[in-house]
Design a protein around this motif. Structure first.
Motif, PDB file in Angstrom:
ATOM      1  N   LEU A 138      84.669  61.258  11.543  1.00 15.76           N
ATOM      2  CA  LEU A 138      86.009  61.626  11.431  1.00 15.76           C
ATOM      3  C   LEU A 138      86.310  62.207  12.844  1.00 15.76           C
ATOM      4  O   LEU A 138      85.536  62.728  13.539  1.00 15.76           O
ATOM      5  CB  LEU A 138      86.230  62.773  10.397  1.00 15.76           C
ATOM      6  CG  LEU A 138      86.201  61.982   8.861  1.00 15.76           C
ATOM      7  CD1 LEU A 138      86.176  63.300   7.949  1.00 15.76           C
ATOM      8  CD2 LEU A 138      87.259  60.871   8.662  1.00 15.76           C
ATOM      9  N   PHE A 139      87.731  62.319  13.176  1.00 18.85           N
ATOM     10  CA  PHE A 139      88.104  62.919  14.294  1.00 18.85           C
ATOM     11  C   PHE A 139      89.210  64.264  13.558  1.00 18.85           C
ATOM     12  O   PHE A 139      90.077  63.873  13.123  1.00 18.85           O
ATOM     13  CB  PHE A 139      89.151  62.179  15.248  1.00 18.85           C
ATOM     14  CG  PHE A 139      88.278  61.384  16.124  1.00 18.85           C
ATOM     15  CD1 PHE A 139      87.697  61.613  17.366  1.00 18.85           C
ATOM     16  CD2 PHE A 139      87.655  59.968  15.593  1.00 18.85           C
ATOM     17  CE1 PHE A 139      87.138  60.951  18.000  1.00 18.85           C
ATOM     18  CE2 PHE A 139      87.136  59.326  16.243  1.00 18.85           C
ATOM     19  CZ  PHE A 139      86.585  59.634  17.257  1.00 18.85           C
ATOM     20  N   LEU A 140      88.730  65.403  13.856  1.00 19.93           N
ATOM     21  CA  LEU A 140      89.328  66.483  13.309  1.00 19.93           C
ATOM     22  C   LEU A 140      90.427  67.076  14.260  1.00 19.93           C
ATOM     23  O   LEU A 140      90.105  67.273  15.335  1.00 19.93           O
ATOM     24  CB  LEU A 140      88.259  67.687  12.831  1.00 19.93           C
ATOM     25  CG  LEU A 140      87.293  67.188  11.740  1.00 19.93           C
ATOM     26  CD1 LEU A 140      86.259  68.366  11.645  1.00 19.93           C
ATOM     27  CD2 LEU A 140      87.938  66.964  10.291  1.00 19.93           C
ATOM     28  N   PRO A 141      91.371  67.450  13.842  1.00 15.45           N
ATOM     29  CA  PRO A 141      92.474  68.191  14.784  1.00 15.45           C
ATOM     30  C   PRO A 141      91.997  69.579  14.893  1.00 15.45           C
ATOM     31  O   PRO A 141      91.728  70.543  14.302  1.00 15.45           O
ATOM     32  CB  PRO A 141      93.643  68.314  13.744  1.00 15.45           C
ATOM     33  CG  PRO A 141      93.257  68.631  12.530  1.00 15.45           C
ATOM     34  CD  PRO A 141      91.897  67.606  12.223  1.00 15.45           C
ATOM     35  N   VAL A 142      91.294  69.766  16.259  1.00 20.85           N
ATOM     36  CA  VAL A 142      90.924  70.934  16.988  1.00 20.85           C
ATOM     37  C   VAL A 142      91.608  71.163  18.298  1.00 20.85           C
ATOM     38  O   VAL A 142      91.522  70.362  19.039  1.00 20.85           O
ATOM     39  CB  VAL A 142      89.219  70.857  16.933  1.00 20.85           C
ATOM     40  CG1 VAL A 142      88.710  72.130  17.442  1.00 20.85           C
ATOM     41  CG2 VAL A 142      88.766  70.439  15.878  1.00 20.85           C
TER      42      VAL A 142
END
Length: 244
Positions: A138-142
């Motif tokens: 997954l690509f997390l909003p960070v």
């Protein structure tokens, strides 16, 4: 057109009968007609459908159709088509959070419903194929960007006010994601993830010890209470050698 197994979540008996007739004429099978939140969850677990048609207003149910769809998607990934007489913008926005395949206003035409079902399942299958190669990540909003994580490294997710803490085996400190757990949980639909409570989603691969009322996650000494309402379902997900 594919012959589908379809769950109906509809509290109006006459509407449910009309829907069943339309679906069966199109060659589909109705796995169950659920009138309430609890009946819908039971139906999904008993006979997982290919798709669900969900009425948003469920009189006599503890949760409405949107809440019901959220919980069903945690159990089984599938396209959701909402059927409702409610055109309220707020209701529509809440429904959007569950990423439905369609949102049809009653009264709807039988031909329109048949076409929406075919399109919904077609795009669901395409998305399954597209998502497969990267489904393990997954690509997390960070920090104003997106950071890649491996699902296999996720220990658990914990709701913390307006945020969700995501604990990983590869980091000492959790990620803090500005999002509610119900929305984020849909990205953790693999069978090894289990929603223990409204505030906690566990990766069962890291469950180290189980006691009557508590469980322990690898690398964490603090005991996690097991809600009485979740214990039975949790035990079904585990292979436990019982004493006589």
């Amino acid at each position: 057109m594919d012959r589908l197994k379809i769950l109906l979540v509809e509290d109006n008996t006459l509407t449910a009968l009309d829907l069943q007739e339309i679906l069966e004429e199109a060659g589909h099978t109705v796995t169950a007609v659920a009138r309430t939140f609890n009946e819908a969850l039971k139906a999904v677990k008993t006979q997982p459908p290919d798709m669900a048609l969900v009425d948003i207003t469920l009189d006599g149910s503890t949760e409405n159709g949107i809440e019901t769809a959220r919980e069903m998607l945690l159990v089984h990934r599938m396209p959701i088509i909402y059927l409702t007489a409610d055109s309220d913008h707020g209701t529509f926005q809440a429904a959007k959070e569950t990423m439905p395949a369609a949102y049809l206003l009653k009264p709807f035409r039988a031909d329109e419903l048949k076409l929406q079902i075919e399109l919904a399942y077609h795009y669901f299958q395409l998305n399954q194929l597209v998502d497969t190669p990267s489904a393990a990540h997954l690509f997390l909003p960070v920090d104003k960007g997106y950071e890649k994580i491996a699902l296999r490294d996720v220990l658990y997710l914990k709701a913390d006010g307006a945020y969700v803490k995501i604990f990983l085996t590869t980091r000492e400190q959790p990620y803090h994601i500005s999002m509610n757990l119900r929305h984020l949980a849909q990205y953790f639909s693999a069978s090894n993830f289990f929603r223990l409570s409204r505030s906690l989603l566990l990766n069962l691969d890291y469950l180290e010890r189980l006691e009557r009322n508590y469980l322990y996650i690898v690398g964490h000494k603090t005991a996690i209470p097991i809600p009485a309402a979740s214990r039975k379902e949790l035990m079904k997900r585990l292979t436990v050698v019982r004493t006589k």
